[in-house]
Design an enzyme around this catalytic site. Structure first.
Site, PDB file in Angstrom:
ATOM      1  CB  CYS A  59      -1.009  -0.039   1.151  1.00  0.00           C
ATOM      2  SG  CYS A  59      -2.358   1.153   0.958  1.00  0.00           S
ATOM      3  CG  HIS A 147      -3.653  -3.610   3.018  1.00  0.00           C
ATOM      4  ND1 HIS A 147      -2.685  -3.100   3.844  1.00  0.00           N
ATOM      5  CD2 HIS A 147      -4.246  -2.553   2.416  1.00  0.00           C
ATOM      6  CE1 HIS A 147      -2.690  -1.784   3.763  1.00  0.00           C
ATOM      7  NE2 HIS A 147      -3.629  -1.425   2.899  1.00  0.00           N
ATOM      8  CD  GLU A 149      -1.440  -6.009   5.536  1.00  0.00           C
ATOM      9  OE1 GLU A 149      -1.787  -4.848   5.827  1.00  0.00           O
ATOM     10  OE2 GLU A 149      -1.082  -6.331   4.386  1.00  0.00           O
TER      11      GLU A 149
END
Length: 170
Positions: A59, A147, A149
């Site tokens: 990001c 993202h 994660e």
């Protein structure tokens, strides 16, 4: 999420990190509430790492890499927040090896990468974002506009494993 892959990692602020020695296998530049265009945006000094270790920008980290190396980041027409699908994936790229076409990812950003430097290659796109992910040629470094994660990126752990285990050698 890196620790869930049974890989040791340390978290440092953007302006204070250890010397790069043989024990450091890679660098992940995280997201941030800042825009890379903000006057007081965090600017990590990674020039001494570039080309020495693999780098993954997520990001803000991806936007920083793009802008810092000659690309352009502009405000999005509307804040991109929520689920998206990767409609183009370069599965030959080691970061995205094994990732399914049309996989769901999670976006959360108000800026978008509009122009990439000549030595960058787009490796994933969504219906709304051309530069969903990129590779920096000859540097073993990458950027993700989404993202990996978070839970909502269905194959995020595959992408992180590709980076941490296969690319960094952890």
């Amino acid at each position: 999420r890196v620790r869930e892959l049974n890989v040791y990692c340390e978290i440092y602020p953007f302006n204070h990190y250890p010397e790069i020695d043989g024990s450091v296998k890679g660098l992940i530049l995280s997201g941030s509430p800042y825009s890379v265009r903000d006057k007081n945006a965090p600017i990590p000094d990674i020039d001494h790492m570039k080309g020495r270790i693999p780098i993954l920008g997520i990001c803000y980290g991806a936007q920083f890499l793009a802008q810092n190396y000659g690309g352009e980041v502009k405000p999005s027409a509307s804040r991109e927040y929520g689920r998206a699908r990767l409609q183009f994936i370069d599965n030959l790229n080691p970061l995205l090896a094994g990732v399914s076409n049309n996989t769901q990812v999670w976006m959360s950003h108000g800026d978008t990468i509009t122009t990439i430097p000549d030595n960058f290659k787009i490796i994933a796109s969504t219906g709304d974002i051309e530069v969903g992910a990129f590779a920096i040629k000859n540097l073993n470094s990458f950027g993700l506009q989404f993202h990996p994660e978070v839970y909502h990126t269905i194959e995020g752990s595959v992408i992180l494993r590709n980076f941490v285990v296969d690319i960094c050698g952890c």
